[in-house]
Motif scaffolding. Structure first.
Motif, PDB file in Angstrom:
ATOM      1  N   VAL A 199       0.836  -1.199   0.000  1.00 51.43           N
ATOM      2  CA  VAL A 199       0.000   0.000   0.000  1.00 51.43           C
ATOM      3  C   VAL A 199       0.874   1.254   0.000  1.00 51.43           C
ATOM      4  O   VAL A 199       0.611   2.201  -0.743  1.00 51.43           O
ATOM      5  N   PHE A 200       1.935   1.272   0.804  1.00 45.26           N
ATOM      6  CA  PHE A 200       2.834   2.427   0.822  1.00 45.26           C
ATOM      7  C   PHE A 200       3.519   2.607  -0.528  1.00 45.26           C
ATOM      8  O   PHE A 200       3.663   3.730  -1.019  1.00 45.26           O
TER       9      PHE A 200
ATOM     10  N   LEU B 238      -2.117  16.855   6.073  1.00 46.85           N
ATOM     11  CA  LEU B 238      -3.543  16.667   6.374  1.00 46.85           C
ATOM     12  C   LEU B 238      -3.876  17.089   7.797  1.00 46.85           C
ATOM     13  O   LEU B 238      -4.871  17.769   8.046  1.00 46.85           O
TER      14      LEU B 238
ATOM     15  N   GLU C 255      -6.875   5.159  -4.053  1.00 50.11           N
ATOM     16  CA  GLU C 255      -8.085   4.563  -3.497  1.00 50.11           C
ATOM     17  C   GLU C 255      -8.932   3.881  -4.569  1.00 50.11           C
ATOM     18  O   GLU C 255      -9.580   2.866  -4.300  1.00 50.11           O
TER      19      GLU C 255
ATOM     20  N   LEU D  32      -7.594   0.501  -4.988  1.00 48.35           N
ATOM     21  CA  LEU D  32      -7.988  -0.331  -3.852  1.00 48.35           C
ATOM     22  C   LEU D  32      -9.428  -0.806  -3.995  1.00 48.35           C
ATOM     23  O   LEU D  32      -9.741  -1.973  -3.728  1.00 48.35           O
TER      24      LEU D  32
ATOM     25  N   ILE E  66     -11.021  -1.172   6.692  1.00 46.99           N
ATOM     26  CA  ILE E  66     -10.555  -0.028   7.471  1.00 46.99           C
ATOM     27  C   ILE E  66     -11.139  -0.048   8.879  1.00 46.99           C
ATOM     28  O   ILE E  66     -10.453   0.253   9.856  1.00 46.99           O
TER      29      ILE E  66
ATOM     30  N   LEU F 247      -9.166  -2.682  10.872  1.00 46.22           N
ATOM     31  CA  LEU F 247      -7.804  -2.226  11.185  1.00 46.22           C
ATOM     32  C   LEU F 247      -7.831  -1.133  12.256  1.00 46.22           C
ATOM     33  O   LEU F 247      -6.971  -1.097  13.140  1.00 46.22           O
TER      34      LEU F 247
ATOM     35  N   LEU G 179      -7.759  11.451   7.815  1.00 50.41           N
ATOM     36  CA  LEU G 179      -6.655  10.513   8.033  1.00 50.41           C
ATOM     37  C   LEU G 179      -7.139   9.135   8.441  1.00 50.41           C
ATOM     38  O   LEU G 179      -6.617   8.111   7.979  1.00 50.41           O
ATOM     39  N   SER G 180      -8.172   9.101   9.297  1.00 44.07           N
ATOM     40  CA  SER G 180      -8.642   7.806   9.803  1.00 44.07           C
ATOM     41  C   SER G 180      -9.350   6.982   8.737  1.00 44.07           C
ATOM     42  O   SER G 180      -9.674   5.823   8.961  1.00 44.07           O
ATOM     43  N   GLU G 181      -9.596   7.570   7.558  1.00 47.94           N
ATOM     44  CA  GLU G 181     -10.186   6.813   6.453  1.00 47.94           C
ATOM     45  C   GLU G 181      -9.151   6.384   5.424  1.00 47.94           C
ATOM     46  O   GLU G 181      -9.486   5.723   4.440  1.00 47.94           O
ATOM     47  N   HIS G 182      -7.900   6.794   5.644  1.00 48.95           N
ATOM     48  CA  HIS G 182      -6.858   6.417   4.687  1.00 48.95           C
ATOM     49  C   HIS G 182      -6.263   5.073   5.065  1.00 48.95           C
ATOM     50  O   HIS G 182      -5.748   4.895   6.171  1.00 48.95           O
ATOM     51  N   LEU G 183      -6.314   4.140   4.124  1.00 48.47           N
ATOM     52  CA  LEU G 183      -5.888   2.778   4.403  1.00 48.47           C
ATOM     53  C   LEU G 183      -4.455   2.714   4.923  1.00 48.47           C
ATOM     54  O   LEU G 183      -4.187   2.035   5.917  1.00 48.47           O
ATOM     55  N   GLY G 184      -3.533   3.414   4.267  1.00 51.89           N
ATOM     56  CA  GLY G 184      -2.134   3.329   4.665  1.00 51.89           C
ATOM     57  C   GLY G 184      -1.920   3.716   6.108  1.00 51.89           C
ATOM     58  O   GLY G 184      -1.152   3.075   6.829  1.00 51.89           O
ATOM     59  N   PHE G 185      -2.610   4.755   6.541  1.00 52.43           N
ATOM     60  CA  PHE G 185      -2.465   5.246   7.908  1.00 52.43           C
ATOM     61  C   PHE G 185      -2.904   4.209   8.926  1.00 52.43           C
ATOM     62  O   PHE G 185      -2.175   3.847   9.850  1.00 52.43           O
ATOM     63  N   VAL G 186      -4.092   3.682   8.730  1.00 54.30           N
ATOM     64  CA  VAL G 186      -4.657   2.737   9.694  1.00 54.30           C
ATOM     65  C   VAL G 186      -3.951   1.370   9.602  1.00 54.30           C
ATOM     66  O   VAL G 186      -3.789   0.671  10.595  1.00 54.30           O
TER      67      VAL G 186
END
Lengths: 169, 169
Positions: free
Chosen positions: A48-49, A70, A143, A146, A159, A162, B33-40
DNA sequence: TATTGTTATACTCTATAACTATA
DNA sequence: TATAGTTATAGAGTATAACAATA
């Protein structure tokens, strides 16, 4: 730890093991490993990164830098300590990161008048513009890809799970 | 990148911002941010690895070391290059890792008689015993905890989605 | 005395080039 | 010449201690 970017054999595959005639290279069995959450989680995270970096390559933003922009946008008037700790970045390590963003004129440190020890963080006009473009690239490429792979409903469920792990595990 | 082990403020919370009376510290908004896959994904991965380390602390095994032992057990007769590349570990980086495991008598390098350049990897008796104990700890503590948080069905769905991302993204 | 931003530093993980011994 | 294991090295990311300015 276990998993790096460099998977997949190079072109001219190994052909060392050849007892009988000319047996194929026999791929290894992952076995139990593919059922272990940590293993598959790490692999997915690297992919993903990697994909994120490619999608916003034109803006030269890492996932970490994107998350800083952000968070600063969403929380104006906060200082370095607050932004860093919310992202799980240690204050000493945040300094070089901000130096980088500031040198590119994406954000600025402003000495607080209330507490002259603090640096309030703000996005510059260029920072706002870059962030807007980044969001569009992330939505339309990252996205979107994805959603192709998982489907929207699954993406949201993923999400949610996770987040639950991140918050409750 | 974005997320490190050191989240959560220390004991005596910050109380710098206090314009009117004695307003609470106002937690920051994660927002998008909390909806971004990479972050979570990254946050979840750090938590899972942390928990794994605690669960097998008595055996002094990292997730990476555990995965090497599992893979060697499942694929006897393979050499360093094959084991390393399957795990996404670069061959140069695998040397010190094996030195560590071998110095603790958990696995051994055996010069291949077919090809004297290769080192076949095997688990020692101690390595097999440690791996058996590790599997039990992982199942009874680590995975059990995960099932508590998510439920078995969700856990399997999560692993399936992450595998799909790892393989198809 | 405590906190903010900072420097210095160290340790881990990851990555590449080049050596050696074998093939 | 090509491959397996290795060495050396460099760069991220992460971690802790300590200092100057300010509270």
């Amino acid at each position: 730890m276990t998993v790096s970017k460099a998977a997949g054999k190079s072109a001219g595959a190994t052909r060392a093991r050849r007892d009988a005639a000319d047996a194929p290279p026999e791929a290894l069995q992952l076995g139990e490993l593919s059922e272990h959450l940590g293993f598959v989680l790490k692999r997915a995270q690297l992919r993903v990164f990697e994909n994120f970096l490619r999608c916003v390559a034109s803006l030269q933003l890492t996932p970490a830098q994107f998350s800083v922009l952000l968070l600063v946008e969403k929380n104006p008037g906060r200082n370095q300590t607050e932004i860093a700790s919310t992202l799980g970045i240690l204050r000493p390590n945040f300094v070089a990161m901000l130096d980088n963003l500031e040198s590119r004129d994406l954000c600025a440190r402003i000495r607080s008048t209330n507490d002259r020890r603090s640096h309030i963080l703000v996005l510059t006009d260029k920072g706002k513009a870059v962030l807007t473009r980044a969001k569009k690239l992330v939505a339309s490429k990252h996205e979107a890809r994805l959603n192709d792979v998982l489907g929207t409903a699954n993406r949201e469920a993923l999400i949610a799970m996770l987040s639950k792990i991140a918050n409750e595990f």
